[in-house]
Design an enzyme around this catalytic site. Structure first.
Site, PDB file in Angstrom:
ATOM      1  N   TYR A   1       0.832  -1.224   0.072  1.00  0.00           N
ATOM      2  CA  TYR A   1       0.100   0.081   0.007  1.00  0.00           C
ATOM      3  C   TYR A   1       0.891   1.296   0.085  1.00  0.00           C
ATOM      4  O   TYR A   1       1.723   1.303   0.851  1.00  0.00           O
ATOM      5  CB  TYR A   1      -0.986  -0.044   1.123  1.00  0.00           C
ATOM      6  CG  TYR A   1      -1.853   1.143   1.328  1.00  0.00           C
ATOM      7  CD1 TYR A   1      -2.950   1.415   0.487  1.00  0.00           C
ATOM      8  CD2 TYR A   1      -1.561   2.173   2.306  1.00  0.00           C
ATOM      9  CE1 TYR A   1      -3.604   2.364   0.541  1.00  0.00           C
ATOM     10  CE2 TYR A   1      -2.539   3.123   2.466  1.00  0.00           C
ATOM     11  CZ  TYR A   1      -3.410   3.540   1.409  1.00  0.00           C
ATOM     12  OH  TYR A   1      -4.475   4.592   1.636  1.00  0.00           O
TER      13      TYR A   1
ATOM     14  N   ASP B   1       9.282   2.847  -0.704  1.00  0.00           N
ATOM     15  CA  ASP B   1       8.197   3.529   0.255  1.00  0.00           C
ATOM     16  C   ASP B   1       8.743   3.323   1.843  1.00  0.00           C
ATOM     17  O   ASP B   1       8.249   2.010   2.326  1.00  0.00           O
ATOM     18  CB  ASP B   1       6.941   2.986   0.029  1.00  0.00           C
ATOM     19  CG  ASP B   1       5.844   3.806   0.718  1.00  0.00           C
ATOM     20  OD1 ASP B   1       6.075   4.416   1.852  1.00  0.00           O
ATOM     21  OD2 ASP B   1       4.531   3.552   0.252  1.00  0.00           O
TER      22      ASP B   1
ATOM     23  N   LYS C   1       4.298   9.154   9.055  1.00  0.00           N
ATOM     24  CA  LYS C   1       4.405   8.221  10.282  1.00  0.00           C
ATOM     25  C   LYS C   1       5.393   9.026  11.078  1.00  0.00           C
ATOM     26  O   LYS C   1       5.212  10.062  11.672  1.00  0.00           O
ATOM     27  CB  LYS C   1       4.482   6.875  10.212  1.00  0.00           C
ATOM     28  CG  LYS C   1       3.272   6.387   9.317  1.00  0.00           C
ATOM     29  CD  LYS C   1       2.832   5.039   9.109  1.00  0.00           C
ATOM     30  CE  LYS C   1       2.120   4.556   8.311  1.00  0.00           C
ATOM     31  NZ  LYS C   1       0.714   4.183   8.384  1.00  0.00           N
TER      32      LYS C   1
HETATM   33  N1  PMP Z   1       2.916   3.992   2.332  1.00  0.00           N
HETATM   34  C1  PMP Z   1       2.943   3.023   3.366  1.00  0.00           C
HETATM   35  C2  PMP Z   1       4.068   1.938   3.275  1.00  0.00           C
HETATM   36  C3  PMP Z   1       2.129   3.032   4.350  1.00  0.00           C
HETATM   37  O1  PMP Z   1       2.033   2.126   5.269  1.00  0.00           O
HETATM   38  C4  PMP Z   1       0.899   4.057   4.053  1.00  0.00           C
HETATM   39  C5  PMP Z   1      -0.163   4.511   5.297  1.00  0.00           C
HETATM   40  N2  PMP Z   1      -0.263   3.222   5.986  1.00  0.00           N
HETATM   41  C6  PMP Z   1       1.053   5.062   3.258  1.00  0.00           C
HETATM   42  C7  PMP Z   1       1.885   5.060   2.160  1.00  0.00           C
HETATM   43  C8  PMP Z   1       0.037   6.349   3.042  1.00  0.00           C
HETATM   44  O2  PMP Z   1       0.315   7.213   4.027  1.00  0.00           O
HETATM   45  P1  PMP Z   1      -0.870   8.241   4.713  1.00  0.00           P
HETATM   46  O3  PMP Z   1      -1.847   7.478   5.194  1.00  0.00           O
HETATM   47  O4  PMP Z   1      -0.052   9.041   5.574  1.00  0.00           O
HETATM   48  O5  PMP Z   1      -1.270   8.831   3.378  1.00  0.00           O
END
Ligand code: PMP
Length: 433
Positions: free
Chosen positions: A147, A242, A270
């Site tokens: 994701y 990511d 995060k």
């Molecule tokens: N990339 C990863 C690996 C994530 O875990 C997440 C959110 N869980 C995101 C992108 C998206 O981040 P956000 O919810 O702050 O938009």
């Protein structure tokens, strides 16, 4: 403990559903995958949260990853209080943004420059725009069950809430966008190589969660990421890590440091906001200087580099720097927890496995190992739902989905880990009966 969610949480959910789609502002929070209504939280402290009915829980959601030191850490709370008293947003540069950028670049390998944004989604979305601009190519490779936020290009076989709700690729994403996203199985290199052969000179980048959290915790096979790195190099494509989840959670330099592999662009979120909304993307100087106003790739934000979020992020980085034993401590407590769960599984002969990397872990109701989304869909999600509810009644809060990572923080001391293990043992016995 009274049955949870209690009457006040239920009442709030009834109000919520008439004004918020599904009653929530992010889908997994509705607890649908575990067959119940959510608890509404009123406060957190250390490893615990309290709900609107006064029940407390040992929390492994940890705001979905940011809270390395648990809830309401005094240093972060003070930083937020002090920064907000000076003004919550200016829309002109502040010194703290520069300091945060310098600190990120000092801690993360290969990071020459960064751009601060407001969420992980913005970070990944902008990183692929940059990769496309740099290479002059339009296709990207991603992995099923990974994701990367909710930008259109990523909502193709996505993990996290998309996987949890069993949604097909989202309506509203145009076929044009979808056809530019090539999806491979995580831990499989052959299809990625085939994609490069079949789309010669058309693939801008591979984007990957170096250690996956969004289908539950799935670890790369040995040399897997090196092989992807090599494919990118052979084909002049960029390799994007990511690290929205893994950044500063697995090591100060994230998965790049922990696994010893370099990416061209890295995304964060995060942890670097200490629990406030933030994201960042960065990498080599020649790439980052393509971003406006240095270069032509446009990306902007009213609240980007927000002083309150930046202050919380700096306080978080200060805490990390001031705690040299942090990552060993996280490793040790998470190992203690995972070993204890494995003991329960053996004793009770439950067919399930624990997968862990650093302080991220998932109990899969699957014989294991789970190495890809193909494997993950074989999980017994109904059993997970029963286990989840049995555990919630015993005061332990996990992410309400089989396909998510649980997070241990430095505030999870031995006592809370032991209490968790006791609750997990009892919950597993209940669902076995
Ligand atoms: N990339 C990863 C690996 C994530 O875990 C997440 C959110 N869980 C995101 C992108 C998206 O981040 P956000 O919810 O702050 O938009």
């Amino acid at each position: 403990m009274d049955t949870v969610p209690g009457p006040r949480s239920r009442e709030l959910m009834q109000r919520a559903v008439s004004r918020l789609p599904g009653g929530v502002n992010s889908p997994v929070r509705a607890f649908r995958a575990v067959g119940g209504d959510p608890i509404f939280v009123v406060r957190g402290e250390g490893p615990r949260v309290w709900d609107a009915d006064g029940q407390s829980y040992i929390d492994y959601i940890g705001s979905w990853g940011p809270l390395l030191f648990g809830h309401a850490h005094p240093r972060i709370v003070d930083a937020v209080r002090e920064a907000s008293a000076r003004g919550t947003s200016f829309g002109v540069p502040t010194e703290a943004e520069v300091t945060l950028a310098e600190r990120l670049c000092a801690m993360v390998p290969g990071l020459d420059m960064v751009r601060l944004v407001n969420s992980g989604t913005e970070a990944t979305m902008s990183a692929i725009r940059l990769a496309r601009a740099y290479t002059g190519r339009s296709k990207i490779v991603k992995f099923a069950g990974c994701y990367h936020g909710h930008a259109d290009s990523f909502l193709i076989k996505a993990g996290s809430g998309v996987a949890t709700l069993g949604l097909p690729d989202s309506p509203g994403v145009t076929t044009g966008v979808a056809s530019d996203t090539l999806v491979a199985e995580y831990n499989d290199v052959d299809l990625v190589a085939e994609y490069f052969d079949a789309n010669h000179g058309a693939i801008a980048c591979i984007i990957v969660e170096p250690v996956v959290g969004n289908m539950g915790v799935v670890v790369p096979r040995q040399h897997y990421l090196e092989k992807l790195r090599a494919l990118c190099d052979e084909n002049d494509a960029l390799f994007i890590f990511d690290e929205v989840m893994t950044g500063f959670r697995l090591a100060p330099g994230g998965a790049q440091e922990r696994l010893g592999i370099g990416a061209d662009l890295v995304t964060f979120g995060k942890v670097i906001g200490g629990g406030l909304p933030i994201g960042a993307y960065g990498g080599r100087r020649d790439l980052m200087e393509m971003i406006a106003p240095s270069g032509p790739v446009y990306q902007a934000g009213t609240l980007s580099g927000n002083p309150v979020a930046v202050a919380a992020g700096l306080a978080m980085l200060d805490l990390i720097a001031a705690t040299p034993s942090l990552y060993q401590q996280l490793e040790a407590s998470t190992k203690r927890l995972a070993d204890g769960i494995e003991d329960h599984l053996r004793r009770l002969k439950v067919q399930a496995c624990v997968q862990r990397f650093g302080s991220m872990w998932t109990l899969f109701f699957h014989p294991g190992p789970v190495r890809s989304w193909q494997d993950a869909v074989g999980c017994d999600t109904q059993r997970f739902a029963r286990f989840y509810q049995a555990l919630l009644q015993r005061g332990v809060l996990l992410p309400p989905s089989q396909f998510e990572a649980c997070f241990v923080s430095a505030a999870h001391d031995d006592a809370s880990i032991d209490a968790t293990l006791q609750a997990i043992g009892a919950a597993l016995e209940e669902i076995r009966a």
